[in-house]
Design an enzyme around this catalytic site. Structure first.
Site, PDB file in Angstrom:
ATOM      1  N   HIS A 297       0.848  -1.194   0.000  1.00  0.00           N
ATOM      2  CA  HIS A 297       0.000   0.000   0.000  1.00  0.00           C
ATOM      3  C   HIS A 297       0.875   1.232   0.000  1.00  0.00           C
ATOM      4  CE1 HIS A 297      -3.168   2.783   1.072  1.00  0.00           C
ATOM      5  NE2 HIS A 297      -3.988   1.849   0.632  1.00  0.00           N
TER       6      HIS A 297
ATOM      7  N   ASP B  64      -7.923  -5.570   0.211  1.00  0.00           N
ATOM      8  CA  ASP B  64      -8.430  -6.476  -0.817  1.00  0.00           C
ATOM      9  C   ASP B  64      -8.017  -7.929  -0.625  1.00  0.00           C
ATOM     10  OD1 ASP B  64      -9.830  -4.620  -2.309  1.00  0.00           O
ATOM     11  OD2 ASP B  64      -8.015  -3.897  -3.281  1.00  0.00           O
TER      12      ASP B  64
HETATM   13  N1  ACO Z   1       3.995  -7.695  -4.731  1.00  0.00           N
HETATM   14  C1  ACO Z   1       5.323  -7.674  -5.037  1.00  0.00           C
HETATM   15  N2  ACO Z   1       6.079  -6.569  -4.974  1.00  0.00           N
HETATM   16  C2  ACO Z   1       5.481  -5.425  -4.595  1.00  0.00           C
HETATM   17  C3  ACO Z   1       4.114  -5.361  -4.271  1.00  0.00           C
HETATM   18  C4  ACO Z   1       3.365  -6.555  -4.342  1.00  0.00           C
HETATM   19  N3  ACO Z   1       2.055  -6.580  -4.041  1.00  0.00           N
HETATM   20  N4  ACO Z   1       3.783  -4.086  -3.942  1.00  0.00           N
HETATM   21  C5  ACO Z   1       4.924  -3.372  -4.050  1.00  0.00           C
HETATM   22  N5  ACO Z   1       5.939  -4.180  -4.441  1.00  0.00           N
HETATM   23  C6  ACO Z   1       7.344  -3.799  -4.602  1.00  0.00           C
HETATM   24  C7  ACO Z   1       7.586  -3.009  -5.878  1.00  0.00           C
HETATM   25  O1  ACO Z   1       7.912  -3.861  -6.963  1.00  0.00           O
HETATM   26  C8  ACO Z   1       8.757  -2.134  -5.449  1.00  0.00           C
HETATM   27  O2  ACO Z   1       9.908  -2.952  -5.444  1.00  0.00           O
HETATM   28  P1  ACO Z   1      11.381  -2.318  -5.743  1.00  0.00           P
HETATM   29  O3  ACO Z   1      11.648  -1.404  -4.575  1.00  0.00           O
HETATM   30  O4  ACO Z   1      12.262  -3.488  -5.824  1.00  0.00           O
HETATM   31  O5  ACO Z   1      11.238  -1.581  -7.066  1.00  0.00           O
HETATM   32  C9  ACO Z   1       8.444  -1.799  -3.990  1.00  0.00           C
HETATM   33  O6  ACO Z   1       7.648  -2.900  -3.524  1.00  0.00           O
HETATM   34  C10 ACO Z   1       7.664  -0.495  -3.808  1.00  0.00           C
HETATM   35  O7  ACO Z   1       6.508  -0.559  -4.649  1.00  0.00           O
HETATM   36  P2  ACO Z   1       5.846   0.697  -5.351  1.00  0.00           P
HETATM   37  O8  ACO Z   1       5.135   0.253  -6.586  1.00  0.00           O
HETATM   38  O9  ACO Z   1       6.859   1.792  -5.498  1.00  0.00           O
HETATM   39  O10 ACO Z   1       4.808   1.140  -4.255  1.00  0.00           O
HETATM   40  P3  ACO Z   1       3.560   2.062  -4.478  1.00  0.00           P
HETATM   41  O11 ACO Z   1       3.275   2.723  -3.199  1.00  0.00           O
HETATM   42  O12 ACO Z   1       3.773   2.946  -5.666  1.00  0.00           O
HETATM   43  O13 ACO Z   1       2.387   1.021  -4.875  1.00  0.00           O
HETATM   44  C11 ACO Z   1       0.586  -0.484  -4.744  1.00  0.00           C
HETATM   45  C12 ACO Z   1       1.380   0.641  -4.047  1.00  0.00           C
HETATM   46  C13 ACO Z   1       0.165  -0.041  -6.150  1.00  0.00           C
HETATM   47  C14 ACO Z   1      -0.667  -0.757  -3.929  1.00  0.00           C
HETATM   48  C15 ACO Z   1       1.472  -1.779  -4.815  1.00  0.00           C
HETATM   49  O14 ACO Z   1       1.845  -2.182  -3.510  1.00  0.00           O
HETATM   50  C16 ACO Z   1       0.772  -2.917  -5.549  1.00  0.00           C
HETATM   51  O15 ACO Z   1       0.810  -2.968  -6.788  1.00  0.00           O
HETATM   52  N6  ACO Z   1       0.118  -3.868  -4.803  1.00  0.00           N
HETATM   53  C17 ACO Z   1      -0.588  -4.953  -5.456  1.00  0.00           C
HETATM   54  C18 ACO Z   1      -1.937  -4.470  -5.984  1.00  0.00           C
HETATM   55  C19 ACO Z   1      -2.903  -4.180  -4.851  1.00  0.00           C
HETATM   56  O16 ACO Z   1      -3.118  -4.986  -3.963  1.00  0.00           O
HETATM   57  N7  ACO Z   1      -3.546  -3.017  -4.933  1.00  0.00           N
HETATM   58  C20 ACO Z   1      -4.569  -2.615  -3.961  1.00  0.00           C
HETATM   59  C21 ACO Z   1      -4.068  -1.526  -3.064  1.00  0.00           C
HETATM   60  S1  ACO Z   1      -5.272  -1.114  -1.867  1.00  0.00           S
HETATM   61  C22 ACO Z   1      -6.404  -0.246  -2.725  1.00  0.00           C
HETATM   62  O17 ACO Z   1      -6.152   0.467  -3.645  1.00  0.00           O
HETATM   63  C23 ACO Z   1      -7.743  -0.441  -2.366  1.00  0.00           C
END
Ligand code: ACO
Length: 431
Positions: A308, A365
């Site tokens: 998140h 979720d």
């Molecule tokens: N699985 C694997 N790796 C992940 C995940 C995940 N679920 N979430 C983040 N990461 C990793 C990224 O690849 C990144 O890795 P790096 O540092 O090696 O490049 C690091 O963690 C940081 O991730 P960001 O994308 O920069 O984080 P951001 O805050 O931009 O994204 C998000 C947040 C979009 C929710 C992300 O965690 C994600 O895609 N999660 C999966 C989808 C999801 O569950 N979305 C629902 C969110 S809750 C909502 O909106 C209701």
């Protein structure tokens, strides 16, 4: 006490910027005057460090796992409130008195039926259309049935009327999207049922065969909708505010929010989680293989329902939903292999260095889909359920944005990195 100020040194020229304090101790450097004073702008990919507004709707502390609507912790609302009461709280800024609550419920009941012409629109929609596409189109079209919403000078009473229409009709539209997808006739709303019971009735009753509404299921649905009701400046809410800032009507602004919610990195994650659990179950490969792929830097796969932007600890909503999930599985006496896979995935991820170092925890979720599945809601409707839940938040933020003084259109800037000035080339000379 003198106001704190930040000093920005731009090649020897020092600019002083005011610091703003939130009521819970958050701090912001106010750069509203930066460009006018210096011709510089700031750059912040994904707005991770940018506050776009002052807001009194919802407070989140992502480090401590705190979420409060209008000051009230979601854990208390989950136990004591209903979705309708929580909607009132978000939209009107306070818990309703008995009279206010009755009046609000009456308005929702009055607006539940859809105009006959809206029902005919469903006839022309291809069967394969995703429910979120239908929902956003239908919500935008509602403005045509409520033309007073198009007047940008509308008063608060008119806005509240549109808010009730939207809250009530989205529920009916959602149920009719499902009925159309399975080729069954629409079931009209029943005035005697509560908001959530009425939704279940329109979803699952058949002509001459009423769905036996179960109070525990109604409670579980209330809980899920309450926990989704607002989450400050997330992608869809920020979209609703941005679209509304051009004085676009409430229905169209919310339709834009529905499209933003649809994506798998936002509300679409609940559908993705269920599909991921089903894939793991069918493949028989176990959770470790999925963890391996989700942590491989070369793979685009993520662990859906994890991570998140704001929470760097367990999402407080996921905690409440996980408990409710266990209660419902026990009540129905079912053995759900997908719940077992989810529990194993969570345990494996929380022990894995990749997730620990990035502070990635289950989000709202991760477990919600298992409850929706137990209730009988199909996977492709999960994000529609999220949209019903998020509506009061979108409405509250749209209203707050409209009341902001002075009103300003939302309009970010950019750093241009395209071609420098070039000449137009005649077709015959182009390569
Ligand atoms: N699985 C694997 N790796 C992940 C995940 C995940 N679920 N979430 C983040 N990461 C990793 C990224 O690849 C990144 O890795 P790096 O540092 O090696 O490049 C690091 O963690 C940081 O991730 P960001 O994308 O920069 O984080 P951001 O805050 O931009 O994204 C998000 C947040 C979009 C929710 C992300 O965690 C994600 O895609 N999660 C999966 C989808 C999801 O569950 N979305 C629902 C969110 S809750 C909502 O909106 C209701």
């Amino acid at each position: 006490m003198a106001q704190e100020r930040a000093k920005l040194d731009l090649n020897g020229t020092v600019v002083e910027l005011p610091i703003l304090d939130g009521v819970e101790g958050e701090k912001a450097i106010d750069i509203s005057e930066l460009r006018a004073k210096t011709s510089y702008i700031t750059l912040d990919h994904g707005y991770a460090n940018t506050g776009s507004c002052l807001s009194g709707v919802t407070f989140i502390d992502g480090e401590k796992g705190i979420l409060r609507y209008r000051g009230i912790p979601i854990e208390e609302l989950a136990v004591h409130s209903t979705f309708v009461e929580t909607s009132y709280l978000l939209i009107h800024g306070k818990l309703p008195t008995q009279a206010e609550r009755d009046e609000f419920s009456r308005a929702l009941t009055k607006h539940a039926p859809l105009h006959e012409d809206v029902k005919h629109i469903f006839d022309g929609i291809p069967d394969e259309t995703h429910p979120m596409a239908i929902l956003s189109a239908m919500v935008s079209i509602l403005s045509g049935f409520h033309p007073a919403s198009l007047d940008p000078r509308q008063d608060e009473a008119q806005i509240n009327e549109n808010a009730s229409q939207l809250l009530s009709k989205v529920r009916t539209i959602a149920a009719y999207i499902y009925k159309k997808s399975i080729g069954e006739p629409f079931i009209p709303p029943d005035d005697h049922l509560s908001y959530c019971a009425n939704f279940l009735h329109m979803m699952f009753s058949k002509p001459k065969k009423d769905y036996p509404v179960d109070e525990d299921v109604v409670r579980a649905l209330n809980l899920l909708l309450i926990l989704h009701a607002d989450h400050e400046q997330n992608c869809s809410t920020a979209t609703v505010r941005l679209v509304g800032s051009s004085r676009t009507n409430l229905f169209a602004s919310v339709a834009a929010g529905i499209c933003a919610l649809w994506g798998p990195w936002h509300g679409g994650a609940n559908q993705e989680v269920m599909e991921m659990l089903e894939r793991i179950h069918k493949s028989g490969k176990g959770v470790q293989e999925h963890i391996r792929v989700a942590t491989d830097p070369k793979s685009p796969v993520r662990l859906s329902g994890f991570g998140h932007r704001v929470y760097k600890t367990y999402d407080p909503r996921a905690k409440v939903i996980k408990e409710a999930c266990h209660r419902l599985v026990e009540k129905f006496g079912v053995h759900d292999p997908l719940l077992e896979i989810a529990l194993k995935l969570e345990a494996a991820a929380l022990k894995h260095e990749f997730f620990i170092s990035r502070k990635l925890y289950p989000n709202v979720d991760f477990y919600s889909g298992i409850i929706y599945k137990l209730i009988g809601i199909p996977t492709n409707m999960f994000t529609v359920m999220f949209a019903i839940g998020r509506l009061p938040g979108w409405i509250a933020h749209w209203k707050e944005m409209r009341e902001t003084k002075p009103p300003r259109i939302g309009r970010p800037r950019q750093i241009y990195i395209g071609n420098r000035k070039a000449d137009y080339v005649d077709m015959k000379d182009r390569k």
